[in-house]
Design a protein around this motif. Structure first.
Motif, short mmCIF file in Angstrom:
data_model
loop_
_atom_site.label_atom_id
_atom_site.label_comp_id
_atom_site.label_asym_id
_atom_site.label_seq_id
_atom_site.Cartn_x
_atom_site.Cartn_y
_atom_site.Cartn_z
N VAL A 83 1.86 1.76 -3.55
CA VAL A 83 0.69 2.07 -4.38
C VAL A 83 0.32 3.54 -4.21
O VAL A 83 0.08 4.25 -5.19
CB VAL A 83 -0.50 1.15 -4.02
N GLU A 84 0.28 4.01 -2.97
CA GLU A 84 -0.06 5.41 -2.72
C GLU A 84 0.98 6.36 -3.30
O GLU A 84 0.65 7.44 -3.76
CB GLU A 84 -0.23 5.64 -1.23
N ALA A 85 2.24 5.95 -3.30
CA ALA A 85 3.31 6.81 -3.80
C ALA A 85 3.26 7.00 -5.31
O ALA A 85 3.60 8.06 -5.82
CB ALA A 85 4.66 6.25 -3.39
N LEU A 123 0.80 -1.23 0.00
CA LEU A 123 0.00 0.00 0.00
C LEU A 123 0.83 1.28 0.00
O LEU A 123 0.47 2.22 -0.72
CB LEU A 123 -0.99 0.00 1.16
N PRO A 124 1.93 1.40 0.75
CA PRO A 124 2.72 2.63 0.65
C PRO A 124 3.25 2.88 -0.76
O PRO A 124 3.25 4.02 -1.24
CB PRO A 124 3.86 2.41 1.65
N ALA A 169 0.45 6.30 -7.27
CA ALA A 169 -0.93 6.39 -7.77
C ALA A 169 -1.13 7.67 -8.57
O ALA A 169 -0.66 8.74 -8.21
CB ALA A 169 -1.90 6.35 -6.61
N SER A 170 -1.80 7.53 -9.68
CA SER A 170 -2.17 8.66 -10.52
C SER A 170 -3.32 8.22 -11.43
O SER A 170 -3.69 7.05 -11.44
CB SER A 170 -0.99 9.15 -11.35
#
Length: 88
Positions: free
Chosen positions: A70-72, A67-68, A74-75
């Motif tokens: 993915v969040e970094a 998840l970290p 993500a666009s």
């Protein structure tokens, strides 16, 4: 135990999709440390490389906590499938 995240990038041209996927892989590599046990694969063409006139490439990430990452990255241009049923 590890989880999988499949990242799919799309672009109007095959070269554009390859560049975006390579950039995504580089950002995932930069976030990972050598001892975290994560594995990254790709970029490789998606199973259906062209959908709706857009070329697609994919990058896979296997790690304990995706998840970290993915969040970094993500666009709007990156589709993410956590724990995908298929990696094709």
């Amino acid at each position: 135990f590890a989880r999988t995240a499949k990242f799919i990038v799309a672009a109007p041209t095959a070269t554009g999709a390859q560049r975006r996927a390579a950039s995504l892989r580089a950002s995932l590599d930069a976030r990972a440390s050598l001892d975290d046990g994560s594995r990254r694969f790709g970029p490789v063409p998606a199973w259906n490389p062209r959908v709706a006139g857009r070329w697609r490439e994919q990058v896979l990430l296997r790690c304990r906590a995706p998840l970290p990452a993915v969040e970094a990255v993500a666009s709007r241009e990156v589709a993410v499938d956590l724990d995908p049923e298929s990696v094709l």
